[in-house]
Write a protein that holds these residues in place. Structure first.
Motif, PDB file in Angstrom:
ATOM      1  N   PRO A  78     -15.510   9.928   0.397  1.00 45.47           N
ATOM      2  CA  PRO A  78     -14.358   9.388   1.362  1.00 45.47           C
ATOM      3  C   PRO A  78     -13.004   9.452   1.056  1.00 45.47           C
ATOM      4  CG  PRO A  78     -16.014   7.487   0.853  1.00 45.47           C
ATOM      5  CD  PRO A  78     -16.300   8.709  -0.064  1.00 45.47           C
ATOM      6  N   ARG A  79     -12.982  10.058  -0.357  1.00 48.79           N
ATOM      7  CA  ARG A  79     -11.541  10.249  -0.870  1.00 48.79           C
ATOM      8  C   ARG A  79     -11.110  11.794  -0.911  1.00 48.79           C
ATOM      9  NH1 ARG A  79      -9.587   6.403  -5.725  1.00 48.79           N
ATOM     10  NH2 ARG A  79      -7.655   7.322  -4.694  1.00 48.79           N
ATOM     11  N   GLU A  86     -19.864   8.769  -3.859  1.00 49.40           N
ATOM     12  CA  GLU A  86     -18.882   7.663  -4.116  1.00 49.40           C
ATOM     13  C   GLU A  86     -17.526   8.403  -3.910  1.00 49.40           C
ATOM     14  OE1 GLU A  86     -21.045   8.163  -6.553  1.00 49.40           O
ATOM     15  OE2 GLU A  86     -20.199   8.384  -8.394  1.00 49.40           O
ATOM     16  N   ASP A  87     -17.392   9.844  -4.028  1.00 47.61           N
ATOM     17  CA  ASP A  87     -16.180  10.488  -3.918  1.00 47.61           C
ATOM     18  C   ASP A  87     -15.922  11.000  -2.456  1.00 47.61           C
ATOM     19  OD1 ASP A  87     -15.119  10.393  -6.790  1.00 47.61           O
ATOM     20  OD2 ASP A  87     -17.228  11.681  -7.216  1.00 47.61           O
ATOM     21  N   ARG A 139       0.706  -1.248   0.044  1.00 47.68           N
ATOM     22  CA  ARG A 139      -0.054   0.011   0.043  1.00 47.68           C
ATOM     23  C   ARG A 139       0.664   1.310  -0.027  1.00 47.68           C
ATOM     24  NH1 ARG A 139      -2.565   3.427   3.224  1.00 47.68           N
ATOM     25  NH2 ARG A 139      -1.292   3.115   5.021  1.00 47.68           N
ATOM     26  N   TYR A 193      -6.651  14.210  -5.117  1.00 44.35           N
ATOM     27  CA  TYR A 193      -7.912  13.911  -5.531  1.00 44.35           C
ATOM     28  C   TYR A 193      -8.805  14.734  -6.128  1.00 44.35           C
ATOM     29  CZ  TYR A 193     -11.716  10.501  -5.649  1.00 44.35           C
ATOM     30  OH  TYR A 193     -12.586   9.679  -6.250  1.00 44.35           O
ATOM     31  N   GLU A 228      -7.820  13.287   0.082  1.00 38.81           N
ATOM     32  CA  GLU A 228      -6.476  12.756  -0.033  1.00 38.81           C
ATOM     33  C   GLU A 228      -5.853  13.808  -1.179  1.00 38.81           C
ATOM     34  OE1 GLU A 228      -6.993   8.940  -2.368  1.00 38.81           O
ATOM     35  OE2 GLU A 228      -8.322   8.261  -0.544  1.00 38.81           O
TER      36      GLU A 228
END
Ligand code: ADP
Length: 258
Positions: free
Chosen positions: A201-202, A198-199, A30, A208, A205
Protein backbone atom coordinates in the motif's frame (compact mmCIF):
# COMPACT_ATOMS: atom_id res chain seq x y z
CA UNK A 1 -9.96 17.14 18.23
CA UNK A 2 -9.72 20.77 19.32
CA UNK A 3 -12.69 21.96 21.40
CA UNK A 4 -13.44 25.49 22.59
CA UNK A 5 -16.44 26.46 24.72
CA UNK A 6 -17.70 30.04 25.05
CA UNK A 7 -20.65 30.77 27.34
CA UNK A 8 -23.14 33.46 26.34
CA UNK A 9 -25.40 35.51 28.62
CA UNK A 10 -28.94 36.83 28.35
CA UNK A 11 -30.01 40.43 29.03
CA UNK A 12 -29.93 39.80 32.79
CA UNK A 13 -26.28 38.74 32.49
CA UNK A 14 -27.22 35.16 33.32
CA UNK A 15 -25.55 32.33 31.40
CA UNK A 16 -28.14 31.21 28.94
CA UNK A 17 -26.09 28.68 27.02
CA UNK A 18 -22.77 28.12 25.41
CA UNK A 19 -21.19 27.89 21.98
CA UNK A 20 -19.11 24.78 21.42
CA UNK A 21 -16.67 24.74 18.54
CA UNK A 22 -15.08 21.43 17.62
CA UNK A 23 -12.30 21.29 15.06
CA UNK A 24 -11.04 18.04 13.60
CA UNK A 25 -7.24 18.30 13.78
CA UNK A 26 -6.45 14.94 12.17
CA UNK A 27 -5.99 16.34 8.66
CA UNK A 28 -3.89 19.30 9.87
CA UNK A 29 -1.71 16.96 11.97
CA UNK A 30 -1.37 14.57 9.03
CA UNK A 31 -0.20 17.31 6.68
CA UNK A 32 2.19 18.66 9.32
CA UNK A 33 3.66 15.17 9.80
CA UNK A 34 4.02 14.71 6.03
CA UNK A 35 5.92 17.99 5.87
CA UNK A 36 8.35 17.12 8.66
CA UNK A 37 8.82 13.58 7.29
CA UNK A 38 9.58 15.05 3.87
CA UNK A 39 12.26 17.38 5.23
CA UNK A 40 13.80 14.54 7.25
CA UNK A 41 13.83 12.29 4.18
CA UNK A 42 15.35 14.89 1.87
CA UNK A 43 18.04 15.77 4.42
CA UNK A 44 18.90 12.11 4.86
CA UNK A 45 19.06 11.49 1.11
CA UNK A 46 21.35 14.49 0.64
CA UNK A 47 23.52 13.70 3.62
CA UNK A 48 24.52 10.18 2.57
CA UNK A 49 26.30 11.15 -0.68
CA UNK A 50 27.64 14.39 0.84
CA UNK A 51 29.26 12.55 3.76
CA UNK A 52 30.88 10.15 1.34
CA UNK A 53 32.16 12.99 -0.90
CA UNK A 54 33.61 14.83 2.10
CA UNK A 55 35.40 11.69 3.28
CA UNK A 56 37.07 11.07 -0.06
CA UNK A 57 37.99 14.72 -0.59
CA UNK A 58 39.63 14.83 2.86
CA UNK A 59 41.58 11.65 2.16
CA UNK A 60 42.77 13.11 -1.15
CA UNK A 61 43.90 16.35 0.51
CA UNK A 62 45.66 14.39 3.25
CA UNK A 63 47.97 12.87 0.64
CA UNK A 64 46.10 10.32 -1.44
CA UNK A 65 46.33 12.73 -4.39
CA UNK A 66 50.02 11.81 -4.69
CA UNK A 67 49.14 8.25 -5.68
CA UNK A 68 47.60 8.57 -9.16
CA UNK A 69 45.87 5.18 -9.13
CA UNK A 70 44.30 5.76 -5.74
CA UNK A 71 43.42 9.37 -6.62
CA UNK A 72 41.64 8.26 -9.78
CA UNK A 73 39.68 5.61 -7.86
CA UNK A 74 38.55 8.17 -5.26
CA UNK A 75 37.64 10.73 -7.93
CA UNK A 76 35.51 8.10 -9.70
CA UNK A 77 33.61 7.47 -6.45
CA UNK A 78 33.13 11.22 -5.98
CA UNK A 79 31.85 11.48 -9.56
CA UNK A 80 29.33 8.69 -8.87
CA UNK A 81 28.08 10.36 -5.70
CA UNK A 82 27.73 13.72 -7.46
CA UNK A 83 25.71 11.93 -10.14
CA UNK A 84 23.47 10.56 -7.40
CA UNK A 85 22.94 14.06 -5.97
CA UNK A 86 22.07 15.42 -9.42
CA UNK A 87 19.55 12.63 -10.04
CA UNK A 88 17.99 13.21 -6.65
CA UNK A 89 17.57 16.96 -7.14
CA UNK A 90 16.29 16.46 -10.72
CA UNK A 91 13.74 13.94 -9.44
CA UNK A 92 12.66 16.23 -6.60
CA UNK A 93 12.16 19.11 -9.03
CA UNK A 94 10.18 16.90 -11.44
CA UNK A 95 8.01 15.57 -8.62
CA UNK A 96 7.27 18.99 -7.17
CA UNK A 97 6.40 20.35 -10.63
CA UNK A 98 4.08 17.40 -11.27
CA UNK A 99 2.47 17.66 -7.83
CA UNK A 100 1.80 21.37 -8.16
CA UNK A 101 0.54 21.04 -11.75
CA UNK A 102 3.34 23.28 -13.04
CA UNK A 103 4.33 20.75 -15.61
CA UNK A 104 3.32 21.64 -19.15
CA UNK A 105 2.05 18.34 -20.50
CA UNK A 106 1.97 17.92 -24.23
CA UNK A 107 -0.68 15.20 -24.44
CA UNK A 108 -1.18 13.71 -27.88
CA UNK A 109 -1.83 10.38 -29.60
CA UNK A 110 1.30 8.30 -29.14
CA UNK A 111 2.45 4.84 -30.10
CA UNK A 112 3.60 3.21 -26.86
CA UNK A 113 5.33 0.49 -28.90
CA UNK A 114 7.65 3.07 -30.45
CA UNK A 115 8.40 4.60 -27.06
CA UNK A 116 9.15 1.21 -25.49
CA UNK A 117 11.48 0.42 -28.41
CA UNK A 118 13.43 3.65 -27.73
CA UNK A 119 13.56 2.96 -23.99
CA UNK A 120 14.85 -0.58 -24.43
CA UNK A 121 17.92 0.68 -26.30
CA UNK A 122 19.03 2.35 -23.04
CA UNK A 123 18.68 -0.94 -21.16
CA UNK A 124 20.40 -3.26 -23.64
CA UNK A 125 23.76 -3.21 -21.86
CA UNK A 126 22.42 -3.57 -18.36
CA UNK A 127 20.24 -6.51 -19.37
CA UNK A 128 23.25 -8.21 -20.93
CA UNK A 129 25.49 -7.46 -17.93
CA UNK A 130 22.98 -9.01 -15.54
CA UNK A 131 22.15 -11.87 -17.88
CA UNK A 132 18.45 -10.97 -17.84
CA UNK A 133 16.07 -12.17 -20.54
CA UNK A 134 13.80 -9.46 -21.95
CA UNK A 135 10.74 -9.94 -24.14
CA UNK A 136 7.48 -8.25 -25.13
CA UNK A 137 3.91 -9.58 -25.18
CA UNK A 138 1.97 -6.97 -27.15
CA UNK A 139 -1.47 -7.49 -28.54
CA UNK A 140 -1.54 -7.13 -32.33
CA UNK A 141 -2.52 -3.70 -33.70
CA UNK A 142 -2.19 -2.07 -30.32
CA UNK A 143 -4.10 1.25 -30.37
CA UNK A 144 -2.31 4.55 -29.75
CA UNK A 145 -2.75 6.15 -26.32
CA UNK A 146 -3.25 9.67 -24.93
CA UNK A 147 0.00 10.74 -23.26
CA UNK A 148 2.91 13.15 -23.30
CA UNK A 149 5.57 11.14 -25.18
CA UNK A 150 8.56 12.44 -23.16
CA UNK A 151 6.93 11.69 -19.84
CA UNK A 152 5.59 8.33 -21.02
CA UNK A 153 9.21 7.47 -21.81
CA UNK A 154 10.07 8.45 -18.23
CA UNK A 155 7.35 6.10 -16.89
CA UNK A 156 8.82 3.12 -18.77
CA UNK A 157 12.38 4.10 -17.82
CA UNK A 158 11.53 4.23 -14.10
CA UNK A 159 9.59 0.95 -14.12
CA UNK A 160 12.21 -0.87 -16.21
CA UNK A 161 14.99 0.54 -14.04
CA UNK A 162 13.36 -1.03 -10.99
CA UNK A 163 12.63 -4.32 -12.77
CA UNK A 164 16.29 -4.61 -13.78
CA UNK A 165 17.57 -3.39 -10.39
CA UNK A 166 15.49 -5.75 -8.25
CA UNK A 167 15.80 -8.89 -10.40
CA UNK A 168 18.77 -11.17 -9.75
CA UNK A 169 20.99 -12.41 -12.60
CA UNK A 170 19.45 -15.02 -14.85
CA UNK A 171 15.91 -13.70 -14.29
CA UNK A 172 13.29 -12.43 -16.70
CA UNK A 173 11.89 -8.98 -17.36
CA UNK A 174 9.04 -8.38 -19.81
CA UNK A 175 6.42 -5.86 -20.88
CA UNK A 176 2.83 -6.75 -21.75
CA UNK A 177 0.31 -4.48 -23.48
CA UNK A 178 -3.32 -5.20 -24.10
CA UNK A 179 -6.36 -3.21 -25.22
CA UNK A 180 -9.21 -3.33 -22.65
CA UNK A 181 -12.41 -1.35 -23.28
CA UNK A 182 -11.47 2.31 -23.66
CA UNK A 183 -7.96 1.90 -22.24
CA UNK A 184 -4.71 0.13 -23.01
CA UNK A 185 -3.27 -1.81 -20.09
CA UNK A 186 0.53 -1.99 -19.74
CA UNK A 187 2.30 -4.41 -17.42
CA UNK A 188 6.00 -4.14 -16.58
CA UNK A 189 6.88 -7.53 -15.09
CA UNK A 190 9.89 -9.23 -13.53
CA UNK A 191 10.86 -12.45 -11.77
CA UNK A 192 12.76 -10.51 -9.09
CA UNK A 193 12.77 -9.89 -5.35
CA UNK A 194 9.08 -9.02 -5.11
CA UNK A 195 7.48 -6.76 -2.50
CA UNK A 196 6.04 -7.95 0.85
CA UNK A 197 2.29 -7.59 1.13
CA UNK A 198 2.51 -5.13 4.05
CA UNK A 199 4.62 -2.73 1.95
CA UNK A 200 2.39 -2.77 -1.13
CA UNK A 201 0.00 0.00 0.00
CA UNK A 202 2.90 2.43 0.55
CA UNK A 203 5.11 1.59 -2.40
CA UNK A 204 4.11 4.67 -4.46
CA UNK A 205 4.87 7.11 -1.61
CA UNK A 206 7.89 9.34 -2.13
CA UNK A 207 11.05 8.00 -0.44
CA UNK A 208 9.31 4.78 0.59
CA UNK A 209 11.57 1.75 0.29
CA UNK A 210 11.01 -1.85 1.26
CA UNK A 211 14.56 -2.53 2.34
CA UNK A 212 16.22 0.69 3.40
CA UNK A 213 19.73 -0.82 3.47
CA UNK A 214 19.48 -2.64 0.15
CA UNK A 215 18.08 0.32 -1.77
CA UNK A 216 20.51 2.78 -0.21
CA UNK A 217 23.37 1.16 -2.08
CA UNK A 218 21.50 0.77 -5.33
CA UNK A 219 21.69 4.44 -6.25
CA UNK A 220 17.93 4.97 -6.45
CA UNK A 221 16.30 8.12 -5.11
CA UNK A 222 13.15 6.48 -3.75
CA UNK A 223 11.15 8.89 -5.92
CA UNK A 224 10.82 6.83 -9.10
CA UNK A 225 7.45 5.27 -8.34
CA UNK A 226 5.99 8.48 -6.89
CA UNK A 227 6.84 10.22 -10.18
CA UNK A 228 5.36 7.35 -12.22
CA UNK A 229 2.12 7.39 -10.25
CA UNK A 230 1.65 11.15 -10.60
CA UNK A 231 2.33 11.03 -14.34
CA UNK A 232 -0.11 8.17 -14.98
CA UNK A 233 -2.77 10.06 -12.99
CA UNK A 234 -2.02 13.24 -14.95
CA UNK A 235 -2.67 11.29 -18.18
CA UNK A 236 -6.04 10.18 -16.74
CA UNK A 237 -4.94 6.59 -16.13
CA UNK A 238 -4.61 4.29 -13.16
CA UNK A 239 -1.70 2.34 -11.66
CA UNK A 240 -1.32 -0.55 -9.24
CA UNK A 241 1.05 -3.38 -8.40
CA UNK A 242 0.82 -7.14 -7.98
CA UNK A 243 3.77 -8.79 -6.31
CA UNK A 244 4.95 -11.88 -4.43
CA UNK A 245 8.18 -12.03 -2.45
CA UNK A 246 10.91 -13.99 -4.27
CA UNK A 247 8.60 -14.57 -7.25
CA UNK A 248 8.40 -11.16 -8.88
CA UNK A 249 6.38 -8.01 -9.47
CA UNK A 250 3.96 -6.65 -12.04
CA UNK A 251 3.47 -2.89 -12.26
CA UNK A 252 0.23 -2.39 -14.14
CA UNK A 253 -1.06 0.90 -15.52
CA UNK A 254 -3.75 2.01 -17.92
CA UNK A 255 -3.83 4.85 -20.43
CA UNK A 256 -6.80 6.15 -22.38
CA UNK A 257 -7.01 5.08 -26.01
CA UNK A 258 -6.41 7.80 -28.56
P1 ADP B 1 14.10 3.40 -5.64
O1 ADP B 1 14.89 4.53 -6.18
O2 ADP B 1 14.46 3.03 -4.24
O3 ADP B 1 14.06 2.21 -6.56
P2 ADP B 1 11.26 3.70 -6.29
O4 ADP B 1 10.27 4.75 -5.93
O5 ADP B 1 11.48 3.47 -7.74
O6 ADP B 1 12.61 4.03 -5.54
O7 ADP B 1 10.79 2.34 -5.63
C1 ADP B 1 10.43 2.32 -4.25
C2 ADP B 1 10.72 0.96 -3.64
O8 ADP B 1 9.83 -0.03 -4.20
C3 ADP B 1 12.11 0.42 -3.93
O9 ADP B 1 13.05 0.91 -3.02
C4 ADP B 1 11.91 -1.08 -3.78
O10 ADP B 1 11.96 -1.43 -2.41
C5 ADP B 1 10.48 -1.29 -4.27
N1 ADP B 1 10.39 -1.75 -5.68
C6 ADP B 1 10.09 -0.98 -6.77
N2 ADP B 1 10.06 -1.71 -7.90
C7 ADP B 1 10.35 -2.98 -7.54
C8 ADP B 1 10.45 -4.22 -8.26
N3 ADP B 1 10.28 -4.29 -9.59
N4 ADP B 1 10.76 -5.35 -7.53
C9 ADP B 1 10.93 -5.27 -6.20
N5 ADP B 1 10.84 -4.14 -5.46
C10 ADP B 1 10.54 -3.01 -6.12
Amino acid sequence: LKVSITPYRNKKEKIAGCIIVMKDMTEIKRIEKMRTDFIANVSHELRTPLTSIRGFVETLIDGAYQDPTLAKRFLKIIEKEVGRLCRLTDNMLDLSRIETNQLKLNIKDVSAEEIIREVMIIFENRLKEKDLTYYEKFQENLPKVKADPDWLRQIFVNLMDNAVKYTPSGGKVWIEAESKGDVVEFRVCDTGAGIPEEDLPRIFERFYRVDKTRSAGSGGSGLGLAIVKHLVKAFGGDIWVESKVNQGSKFIFTLKKA
